[in-house]
Design a protein around this motif. Structure first.
Motif, PDB file in Angstrom:
ATOM      1  N   LEU A  71       4.330  -4.905   4.211  1.00  0.00           N
ATOM      2  CA  LEU A  71       3.678  -6.104   3.684  1.00  0.00           C
ATOM      3  C   LEU A  71       3.116  -5.843   2.287  1.00  0.00           C
ATOM      4  O   LEU A  71       3.191  -6.713   1.408  1.00  0.00           O
ATOM      5  N   ALA A  72       2.592  -4.641   2.064  1.00  0.00           N
ATOM      6  CA  ALA A  72       2.040  -4.301   0.751  1.00  0.00           C
ATOM      7  C   ALA A  72       3.122  -4.294  -0.320  1.00  0.00           C
ATOM      8  O   ALA A  72       2.941  -4.852  -1.407  1.00  0.00           O
ATOM      9  N   PHE A  73       4.273  -3.681  -0.033  1.00  0.00           N
ATOM     10  CA  PHE A  73       5.371  -3.668  -1.001  1.00  0.00           C
ATOM     11  C   PHE A  73       5.923  -5.079  -1.227  1.00  0.00           C
ATOM     12  O   PHE A  73       6.298  -5.434  -2.351  1.00  0.00           O
ATOM     13  N   SER A  74       5.972  -5.894  -0.177  1.00  0.00           N
ATOM     14  CA  SER A  74       6.433  -7.277  -0.330  1.00  0.00           C
ATOM     15  C   SER A  74       5.507  -8.040  -1.272  1.00  0.00           C
ATOM     16  O   SER A  74       5.960  -8.829  -2.112  1.00  0.00           O
ATOM     17  N   ALA A  75       4.205  -7.808  -1.129  1.00  0.00           N
ATOM     18  CA  ALA A  75       3.232  -8.477  -1.993  1.00  0.00           C
ATOM     19  C   ALA A  75       3.392  -8.047  -3.448  1.00  0.00           C
ATOM     20  O   ALA A  75       3.421  -8.885  -4.362  1.00  0.00           O
ATOM     21  N   ILE A  76       3.514  -6.746  -3.669  1.00  0.00           N
ATOM     22  CA  ILE A  76       3.623  -6.225  -5.031  1.00  0.00           C
ATOM     23  C   ILE A  76       4.896  -6.739  -5.715  1.00  0.00           C
ATOM     24  O   ILE A  76       4.894  -7.082  -6.897  1.00  0.00           O
ATOM     25  N   GLN A  77       5.999  -6.810  -4.959  1.00  0.00           N
ATOM     26  CA  GLN A  77       7.255  -7.280  -5.540  1.00  0.00           C
ATOM     27  C   GLN A  77       7.191  -8.759  -5.908  1.00  0.00           C
ATOM     28  O   GLN A  77       7.986  -9.232  -6.713  1.00  0.00           O
ATOM     29  N   ASN A  78       6.248  -9.478  -5.321  1.00  0.00           N
ATOM     30  CA  ASN A  78       6.054 -10.885  -5.678  1.00  0.00           C
ATOM     31  C   ASN A  78       4.896 -11.062  -6.651  1.00  0.00           C
ATOM     32  O   ASN A  78       4.360 -12.151  -6.801  1.00  0.00           O
ATOM     33  N   ASN A  79       4.494  -9.946  -7.286  1.00  0.00           N
ATOM     34  CA  ASN A  79       3.451  -9.965  -8.315  1.00  0.00           C
ATOM     35  C   ASN A  79       2.088 -10.370  -7.760  1.00  0.00           C
ATOM     36  O   ASN A  79       1.264 -10.966  -8.463  1.00  0.00           O
ATOM     37  N   ASP A  80       1.843 -10.069  -6.491  1.00  0.00           N
ATOM     38  CA  ASP A  80       0.560 -10.374  -5.867  1.00  0.00           C
ATOM     39  C   ASP A  80      -0.322  -9.129  -5.861  1.00  0.00           C
ATOM     40  O   ASP A  80       0.158  -7.999  -5.867  1.00  0.00           O
ATOM     41  N   LYS A  81      -1.618  -9.361  -5.803  1.00  0.00           N
ATOM     42  CA  LYS A  81      -2.565  -8.260  -5.632  1.00  0.00           C
ATOM     43  C   LYS A  81      -2.661  -7.927  -4.148  1.00  0.00           C
ATOM     44  O   LYS A  81      -2.515  -8.791  -3.301  1.00  0.00           O
ATOM     45  N   ILE A  82      -2.940  -6.654  -3.861  1.00  0.00           N
ATOM     46  CA  ILE A  82      -3.059  -6.229  -2.462  1.00  0.00           C
ATOM     47  C   ILE A  82      -4.336  -5.397  -2.290  1.00  0.00           C
ATOM     48  O   ILE A  82      -4.629  -4.523  -3.092  1.00  0.00           O
ATOM     49  N   GLY A  83      -5.090  -5.729  -1.243  1.00  0.00           N
ATOM     50  CA  GLY A  83      -6.300  -4.985  -0.923  1.00  0.00           C
ATOM     51  C   GLY A  83      -6.337  -4.685   0.566  1.00  0.00           C
ATOM     52  O   GLY A  83      -5.580  -5.264   1.348  1.00  0.00           O
ATOM     53  N   VAL A  84      -7.215  -3.776   0.988  1.00  0.00           N
ATOM     54  CA  VAL A  84      -7.283  -3.356   2.386  1.00  0.00           C
ATOM     55  C   VAL A  84      -8.732  -3.251   2.838  1.00  0.00           C
ATOM     56  O   VAL A  84      -9.606  -2.814   2.075  1.00  0.00           O
ATOM     57  N   ILE A  85      -8.973  -3.662   4.080  1.00  0.00           N
ATOM     58  CA  ILE A  85     -10.247  -3.389   4.745  1.00  0.00           C
ATOM     59  C   ILE A  85      -9.931  -2.604   6.016  1.00  0.00           C
ATOM     60  O   ILE A  85      -9.255  -3.110   6.910  1.00  0.00           O
ATOM     61  N   PHE A  86     -10.383  -1.354   6.087  1.00  0.00           N
ATOM     62  CA  PHE A  86     -10.278  -0.567   7.312  1.00  0.00           C
ATOM     63  C   PHE A  86     -11.530  -0.844   8.146  1.00  0.00           C
ATOM     64  O   PHE A  86     -12.645  -0.758   7.632  1.00  0.00           O
ATOM     65  N   PHE A  87     -11.330  -1.140   9.430  1.00  0.00           N
ATOM     66  CA  PHE A  87     -12.494  -1.468  10.261  1.00  0.00           C
ATOM     67  C   PHE A  87     -12.386  -0.857  11.650  1.00  0.00           C
ATOM     68  O   PHE A  87     -11.298  -0.632  12.182  1.00  0.00           O
ATOM     69  N   SER A  88     -13.530  -0.564  12.223  1.00  0.00           N
ATOM     70  CA  SER A  88     -13.657  -0.184  13.632  1.00  0.00           C
ATOM     71  C   SER A  88     -14.685  -1.167  14.197  1.00  0.00           C
ATOM     72  O   SER A  88     -14.433  -2.366  14.148  1.00  0.00           O
ATOM     73  N   ASP A  89     -15.846  -0.669  14.670  1.00  0.00           N
ATOM     74  CA  ASP A  89     -16.932  -1.595  14.966  1.00  0.00           C
ATOM     75  C   ASP A  89     -17.915  -1.644  13.797  1.00  0.00           C
ATOM     76  O   ASP A  89     -19.033  -2.110  13.909  1.00  0.00           O
ATOM     77  N   LYS A  90     -17.415  -1.137  12.647  1.00  0.00           N
ATOM     78  CA  LYS A  90     -18.119  -1.226  11.368  1.00  0.00           C
ATOM     79  C   LYS A  90     -17.059  -1.326  10.272  1.00  0.00           C
ATOM     80  O   LYS A  90     -15.875  -1.088  10.526  1.00  0.00           O
ATOM     81  N   ILE A  91     -17.459  -1.698   9.092  1.00  0.00           N
ATOM     82  CA  ILE A  91     -16.528  -1.704   7.960  1.00  0.00           C
ATOM     83  C   ILE A  91     -16.431  -0.271   7.465  1.00  0.00           C
ATOM     84  O   ILE A  91     -17.387   0.288   6.925  1.00  0.00           O
ATOM     85  N   GLU A  92     -15.260   0.327   7.683  1.00  0.00           N
ATOM     86  CA  GLU A  92     -15.077   1.742   7.367  1.00  0.00           C
ATOM     87  C   GLU A  92     -14.781   1.964   5.875  1.00  0.00           C
ATOM     88  O   GLU A  92     -15.293   2.901   5.273  1.00  0.00           O
ATOM     89  N   LYS A  93     -13.950   1.090   5.304  1.00  0.00           N
ATOM     90  CA  LYS A  93     -13.606   1.237   3.885  1.00  0.00           C
ATOM     91  C   LYS A  93     -13.026  -0.051   3.347  1.00  0.00           C
ATOM     92  O   LYS A  93     -12.252  -0.723   4.033  1.00  0.00           O
ATOM     93  N   PHE A  94     -13.411  -0.404   2.130  1.00  0.00           N
ATOM     94  CA  PHE A  94     -12.882  -1.589   1.442  1.00  0.00           C
ATOM     95  C   PHE A  94     -12.176  -1.138   0.174  1.00  0.00           C
ATOM     96  O   PHE A  94     -12.769  -0.496  -0.688  1.00  0.00           O
ATOM     97  N   ILE A  95     -10.880  -1.436   0.094  1.00  0.00           N
ATOM     98  CA  ILE A  95     -10.097  -1.145  -1.109  1.00  0.00           C
ATOM     99  C   ILE A  95      -9.855  -2.475  -1.816  1.00  0.00           C
ATOM    100  O   ILE A  95      -9.105  -3.315  -1.315  1.00  0.00           O
ATOM    101  N   PRO A  96     -10.495  -2.717  -2.959  1.00  0.00           N
ATOM    102  CA  PRO A  96     -10.357  -4.012  -3.647  1.00  0.00           C
ATOM    103  C   PRO A  96      -8.915  -4.300  -4.054  1.00  0.00           C
ATOM    104  O   PRO A  96      -8.138  -3.373  -4.322  1.00  0.00           O
ATOM    105  N   PRO A  97      -8.537  -5.589  -4.089  1.00  0.00           N
ATOM    106  CA  PRO A  97      -7.155  -5.975  -4.437  1.00  0.00           C
ATOM    107  C   PRO A  97      -6.793  -5.578  -5.872  1.00  0.00           C
ATOM    108  O   PRO A  97      -7.556  -5.814  -6.804  1.00  0.00           O
ATOM    109  N   LYS A  98      -5.621  -4.961  -6.000  1.00  0.00           N
ATOM    110  CA  LYS A  98      -5.066  -4.593  -7.306  1.00  0.00           C
ATOM    111  C   LYS A  98      -3.549  -4.684  -7.225  1.00  0.00           C
ATOM    112  O   LYS A  98      -2.982  -4.893  -6.153  1.00  0.00           O
ATOM    113  N   LYS A  99      -2.908  -4.492  -8.363  1.00  0.00           N
ATOM    114  CA  LYS A  99      -1.450  -4.445  -8.425  1.00  0.00           C
ATOM    115  C   LYS A  99      -1.000  -3.018  -8.756  1.00  0.00           C
ATOM    116  O   LYS A  99      -1.813  -2.170  -9.104  1.00  0.00           O
ATOM    117  N   GLY A 100       0.312  -2.790  -8.654  1.00  0.00           N
ATOM    118  CA  GLY A 100       0.893  -1.552  -9.149  1.00  0.00           C
ATOM    119  C   GLY A 100       1.269  -0.541  -8.086  1.00  0.00           C
ATOM    120  O   GLY A 100       0.677  -0.485  -7.007  1.00  0.00           O
TER     121      GLY A 100
END
Length: 289
Positions: free
Chosen positions: A109-138
């Motif tokens: 899904l990330a590569f599909s987004a990048i190939q369509n010139n979209d930004k991609i970000g990630v939120i890793f979660f458990s029963d807490k927010i483990e990590k937030f990767i802000p949306p970027k390209k490249g």
């Protein structure tokens, strides 16, 4: 994981998932999600055949004749991956580990987004927010995401779906397309958070499960371990009553999840670890096109 081994694994997943997104999903991703990202452009007089849902009632009232809103497709979308990193993902009795399938689906899904010139970000979660990767390209950003998908070590073992949905709703101000990737085994009422998130954003659920989780095999007395809360219990799997109760437990959880998705109008793809996730994603894209 050793650095050399990690880089090798990143490269393997990059080659596979980038090829899938380029050769199989090109165009299908665009038609499934690009049309959902529409920006207001102008108003014009209503013409026969226009969708009445696009009528601008304020302008219509001022001019005493119907006007509609005209939208244009946004040139770029923001795509968010909400990835469940709770302990239940570290299971795999039939086919691949759930964690491995989640990683490949997310990377595709990330590569599909990048190939369509979209930004991609990630939120890793458990029963807490483990990590937030802000949306970027490249590509550099994508490879960083894949490394984290492979080798991220959460602090907690539980799951809280409401928490990640509320966090995403508040953290991402502009409308985005969000993929909630989980096994959805977690208890708890997350229907309200699901509905609110899907009203603000375009939310899609992707369930990754192992078929061994759907029924209890007849193997006698076994110790059952709950990876998320650490509890252990001895279970007599030779008892048909016990096996039937387990099947009911699984079906009830599935039915609750499906009910939440349906009432919140969230599209869902359920993928078993021994199934071809490519076919499931193509089916999801076609349903939305």
């Amino acid at each position: 994981m050793e650095t050399k081994e990690l880089l090798k694994k990143v490269r393997q997943i990059e080659i596979k998932t980038r090829g899938l997104s380029r050769n199989i999903f090109a165009g299908q991703y665009h038609s499934a999600f690009k049309g959902r990202g529409m920006a207001f452009s102008e108003v014009r007089e209503y013409q026969y055949g226009d969708d009445v849902r696009d009528i601008d009632w304020n302008v219509t009232a001022r001019h005493n004749k119907p006007y509609i809103k005209v939208f244009e497709e946004e040139r770029e979308l923001t795509v968010m991956l909400l990835v469940d990193v709770s302990a239940s993902r570290d299971f795999g009795a039939v086919g691949e580990m759930k964690k491995s399938v989640m990683t490949e689906v997310a990377a595709t899904l990330a590569f599909s987004a990048i190939q369509n010139n979209d930004k991609i970000g990630v939120i890793f979660f458990s029963d807490k927010i483990e990590k937030f990767i802000p949306p970027k390209k490249g590509k550099k950003h994508i490879l960083y995401i894949i490394r984290e998908l492979i080798d991220f070590h959460p602090e907690s073992t539980g799951t809280n779906l409401s928490l990640v949905l509320e966090y995403m709703t508040n953290a991402i101000k502009k409308r985005c397309t969000a993929f909630l990737i989980s096994d959805f085994i977690a208890l708890g009422n997350y229907k309200n958070a699901l509905s609110i998130a899907n009203r603000k954003h375009d939310l899609v659920g992707i369930q990754i499960y192992d078929k061994r989780e759907t029924e209890l095999p007849n193997v006698g007395l076994v110790k059952m371990y709950d990876a998320e809360n650490g509890s252990e219990d001895w279970v007599d799997s030779s008892s048909k009553k016990v096996r039937d109760a387990y099947i009911r437990w699984w079906n009830e959880r599935q039915n609750v999840m499906l009910d939440y998705m349906r009432k919140s109008r969230v599209d869902l793809a359920s993928i078993a670890t021994d199934e071809d996730y490519v076919k499931a994603l193509i089916g999801l894209f076609k349903r939305r096109s």
